[in-house]
Structure formats: C-alpha cells, structure tokens
Design an enzyme around this catalytic site. Structure first.
Site, short mmCIF file in Angstrom:
data_model
loop_
_atom_site.label_atom_id
_atom_site.label_comp_id
_atom_site.label_asym_id
_atom_site.label_seq_id
_atom_site.Cartn_x
_atom_site.Cartn_y
_atom_site.Cartn_z
N CYS A 116 3.15 -0.33 9.65
CA CYS A 116 4.22 -1.21 10.15
C CYS A 116 5.40 -0.43 10.74
O CYS A 116 6.30 -1.02 11.33
CB CYS A 116 4.71 -2.15 9.06
N HIS A 256 12.03 -5.10 10.81
CA HIS A 256 10.61 -5.42 10.73
C HIS A 256 10.45 -6.77 10.03
O HIS A 256 11.14 -7.05 9.05
CB HIS A 256 9.90 -4.31 9.95
N ASN A 286 3.98 -11.45 10.13
CA ASN A 286 4.09 -9.99 10.26
C ASN A 286 3.05 -9.51 11.29
O ASN A 286 1.85 -9.49 11.00
CB ASN A 286 3.84 -9.34 8.90
O1 UT7 Z 1 4.94 -4.76 6.49
C1 UT7 Z 1 4.85 -4.14 5.25
C2 UT7 Z 1 3.71 -4.74 4.56
N1 UT7 Z 1 3.84 -5.76 3.62
C3 UT7 Z 1 4.96 -6.20 3.01
O2 UT7 Z 1 6.07 -5.85 3.23
C4 UT7 Z 1 4.68 -7.25 1.97
C5 UT7 Z 1 5.52 -7.07 0.76
N2 UT7 Z 1 5.19 -8.04 -0.28
C6 UT7 Z 1 5.43 -9.35 -0.15
O3 UT7 Z 1 5.90 -9.82 0.87
C7 UT7 Z 1 5.20 -10.23 -1.36
O4 UT7 Z 1 4.88 -9.42 -2.47
C8 UT7 Z 1 4.07 -11.26 -1.15
C9 UT7 Z 1 4.51 -12.32 -0.16
C10 UT7 Z 1 2.78 -10.62 -0.68
C11 UT7 Z 1 3.79 -11.98 -2.48
O5 UT7 Z 1 5.00 -12.54 -2.98
P1 UT7 Z 1 5.47 -12.27 -4.49
O6 UT7 Z 1 6.67 -13.05 -4.69
O7 UT7 Z 1 5.54 -10.79 -4.69
O8 UT7 Z 1 4.29 -12.91 -5.30
P2 UT7 Z 1 3.40 -12.25 -6.43
O9 UT7 Z 1 2.31 -11.45 -5.84
O10 UT7 Z 1 4.26 -11.65 -7.49
O11 UT7 Z 1 2.79 -13.57 -7.05
C12 UT7 Z 1 3.62 -14.57 -7.69
C13 UT7 Z 1 2.72 -15.76 -8.03
C14 UT7 Z 1 1.43 -15.35 -8.74
O12 UT7 Z 1 1.09 -16.40 -9.64
P3 UT7 Z 1 1.41 -16.27 -11.20
O13 UT7 Z 1 0.70 -15.03 -11.66
O14 UT7 Z 1 2.92 -16.16 -11.29
O15 UT7 Z 1 0.87 -17.54 -11.76
C15 UT7 Z 1 0.43 -15.29 -7.63
O16 UT7 Z 1 -0.90 -15.48 -8.08
O17 UT7 Z 1 2.32 -16.41 -6.83
C16 UT7 Z 1 0.89 -16.44 -6.75
N3 UT7 Z 1 0.50 -16.27 -5.36
C17 UT7 Z 1 0.38 -17.30 -4.49
N4 UT7 Z 1 0.53 -18.60 -4.65
C18 UT7 Z 1 0.34 -19.40 -3.59
C19 UT7 Z 1 0.25 -15.12 -4.68
N5 UT7 Z 1 -0.05 -15.38 -3.41
C20 UT7 Z 1 0.02 -16.72 -3.27
C21 UT7 Z 1 -0.17 -17.60 -2.19
N6 UT7 Z 1 0.01 -18.91 -2.38
N7 UT7 Z 1 -0.50 -17.16 -0.94
#
Ligand code: UT7
Length: 332
Positions: A116, A256, A286
């Site tokens: 990225c 970004h 993204n």
């Molecule tokens: O360009 C550089 C590359 N990437 C990035 O910069 C991405 C950086 N990371 C992120 O943007 C975030 O970590 C994500 C958007 C990928 C995920 O958000 P988060 O707030 O970190 O969620 P998490 O992975 O901690 O998950 C929180 C909860 C979990 O459920 P429980 O365990 O709390 O019950 C996940 O299973 O949300 C759940 N979850 C979802 N729910 C609905 C994870 N993905 C999804 C989804 N829809 N797509």
C-alpha cells in the site's frame, strides 16, 4: 538557475464501472452494511469484472485520462513508474506494456512494489529523477486490480479492497514548489501480518499451494491496524515538526484510504480540522497503490498553487511514511 524541485503538474484517474456495495457483500459473506461502515467507513468499491483484463487496463485508462486532460504528447514522456502490488504477470514489466499502449514509445518504465506504500515511495523515486535534472516528464501511475487477489469468502479482506488507478505527472519546477521532504520507512518484521503466502520465490506455486488456498491476500487485521495507526501518525507528526509546519499551515492531508479510523487517528494526532482531511474511502475502499492519486483526482478542483499537502501511507512489509509537497498549479 534556481534549484530544480519536482512538482505534480497533472492528474488522471480511472475506476471500473461495477459497484460492489456492502449490500451485495452481505449475500457473499457473513457481514453487514452497518459493521462495515462503522469499522471501516467503506460503503462501496469498484471491481473490474472483465477476466481478460489486468491491472494494466486500469493503468492505461488512468494515464490516458491524464494525457487528455493535460494535453501532453505521450512521445514527450521520459519515464513511466508503475506502482502496483498486482502486476499483470510476474517478471514481464507491466510498466513496459502500459508505456507501449499509451504511445509513450520514447519512455522506459518499470514496476515499483511496496504494497500500500507503492505510490508514496514512487513519488520519492519520481521526484529524485526530476531533481537530478536527468528527466523532464515522469509519469507515476498507481494501479491495482485487488479483486484478482482477494478471496471473496474471507470477510476480513473482501470488505476492504477495491480496484482502481490514478496517475500523476512529475515535472521540474523552478519556484520551489513540489516535493519538499519525505520520511519513508520499512520493517520486515511485519511481513507475515499482511501478505500473499505463495506464488513467489519462497513458496512457488504448486498443487499444494493451490489446494491450500495460499494465493490470496490475507491479513491479521488488528495487528495491521495497530501498526498503521501508530506509524502513519508518527510519520506525519515528524514531517510537520521537521519542517516547522503548524496544523494551520497544513492545507490538506492526503492519506492512504485503508480504514477511516486509521485516517481519523492520523488527523487527530496532526490536530487537523475535518475539512482538511481528504477521503473517498466510502466510494472506493482500499485500492492499494491507487488510493493517493484517486484522492488527488477527486479533490484536484480544491487545490490552489502553493497549498501545503501532507501525504501518508501504511502497507504490507511493513512499509509506511509521509511526504510534504507544495501544490504547483490552480485548476483551469
Ligand atoms: O492498507 C493497509 C492494509 N490494511 C489495513 O490497513 C487494514 C487494517 N485493519 C483494519 O482495517 C481492521 O482491523 C479490519 C477492518 C480488517 C477489522 O476491524 P477490527 O475492528 O479490527 O475487527 P476485528 O478483526 O477485531 O474483529 C472484531 C469482531 C470479531 O468478532 P468477535 O470476535 O468480537 O465476536 C470479528 O469476527 O468483528 C468480527 N468481524 C466481522 N463482522 C462482520 C470481522 N470481520 C467482520 C466483517 N463483518 N467483515
């Protein structure tokens, strides 16, 4: 003669027509519109549906948009830098194919890959060629067909990424406008947190890697998020301090577009008011190497000659940084 600085003198962009909304994603994986919007800020992204076309198609369209708008002769382009994490194919340079197809037959070109951060690092490379006096017209294209490496069964990645392309032209400037300073960093300790496991020289493609589904992008979202927030904010703060820039003196932040919460955290550390923070993440998600030039293209009409712009990015590798640039023209 005044010192040569490297200024952006034109911008172009292209996104494919197909709109992949959160509602459609709800039918593909266990997710929902509200979760995606609150956790990422994304409402929809664009997808290149034509299987016969790769990233070069997006790049060519963005470059042609720039060439038309700026009314330049492609034969005058010296160099094409193709920032991308999704080259058309391994080994054969995508930039070479793009150059030929836009009629830039006097140019040479090559691909530049830093996930990225590809476009941000590409800005540094383009500027160095211009500042050295060696070349006069460097076309930097950021393009990615992320849909070609996304697993649409993996809700941790498929909700984030989209396809798109943007292009900028770098030319010499003698009024001190253009790129002023940069702070660019990498940390290889981060490489397992955001990657495509197989298909490179370390784990070449095999029946096993295909059966094990190791050819799509995977990430440990939480870890990437944490590093992105800290490093992007640190980089921007550092570049402001080093150049004695107050929050009032920064006209725009061009960050970004990976997650609205990462952008908000960076802007908050810089103490910037919301109106200075440029975002189009809700429409494109993204697009990896294309986020920065797509922001430039969408908001070009607001920029005035002399505006102070801070660019920032964070990506796989890990790779990240910030660039301070003075805008060089008023849009006609
Ligand atoms: O360009 C550089 C590359 N990437 C990035 O910069 C991405 C950086 N990371 C992120 O943007 C975030 O970590 C994500 C958007 C990928 C995920 O958000 P988060 O707030 O970190 O969620 P998490 O992975 O901690 O998950 C929180 C909860 C979990 O459920 P429980 O365990 O709390 O019950 C996940 O299973 O949300 C759940 N979850 C979802 N729910 C609905 C994870 N993905 C999804 C989804 N829809 N797509």
């Amino acid at each position: 003669m005044n010192k040569i600085t490297a200024a952006i003198t034109a911008v172009g962009a292209y996104v494919p027509d197909f709109v992949l909304t959160n509602k459609i994603l709800e039918t593909m994986v266990d997710t929902n519109d509200e979760w995606i919007i609150t956790r990422t800020g994304i409402k929809e992204r664009r997808i290149l549906k034509d299987d016969t076309k790769g990233t070069s198609y997006l790049a060519i369209r963005a470059a042609q948009d720039l060439i038309k708008k700026a009314n330049i002769d492609p034969l005058d382009i010296d160099l094409i830098l193709m920032a991308t994490a999704t080259a058309d194919m391994p080994v054969a340079s995508t930039a070479a194919y793009v150059a030929t197809n836009i009629g830039a037959t006097n140019a040479f070109g090559y691909d530049l890959q830093a996930a990225c951060s590809s476009f941000l690092f590409g800005m540094s490379t383009a500027a160095a060629y211009i500042e050295s006096g060696r070349y006069k017209k460097v076309l930097l294209i950021g393009a990615d067909k992320m849909s070609s490496i996304v697993d649409y069964k993996d809700r941790a990645t498929c909700i984030i990424f989209g396809d798109g392309a943007g292009a900028v032209l770098f030319e010499p400037n003698y009024e001190g406008l253009g790129l002023q300073d940069e702070y660019l960093r990498t940390d290889g300790e981060g490489r397992d947190f955001l990657k495509i496991h197989a298909g490179g020289s370390l784990y070449p493609t095999s029946i096993e890697t295909i059966n094990d589904n190791l050819h799509n992008i995977v990430q440990e979202g939480k870890t990437v998020f944490k590093f992105a927030v800290t490093n992007m904010a640190d980089a921007c703060e550092l570049i402001m301090k080093r150049n004695n820039l107050t929050n009032q003196e920064v006209t725009w932040l061009v960050p970004h577009q990976a997650n609205k919460r990462i952008i908000d955290a960076t802007a908050s550390r810089m103490n910037l008011e919301d109106s200075k923070v440029l975002m189009n993440i809700e429409r494109y998600g993204n697009t990896t190497s294309a986020t920065l030039p797509l922001v430039l293209s969408d908001f070009e009409h607001l920029f005035k000659k002399g505006d102070t712009i801070i660019f920032a990015a964070f990506g796989g590798g890990f790779s990240w940084g910030s660039i301070y640039l003075k805008w060089a023209y008023d849009k006609q």
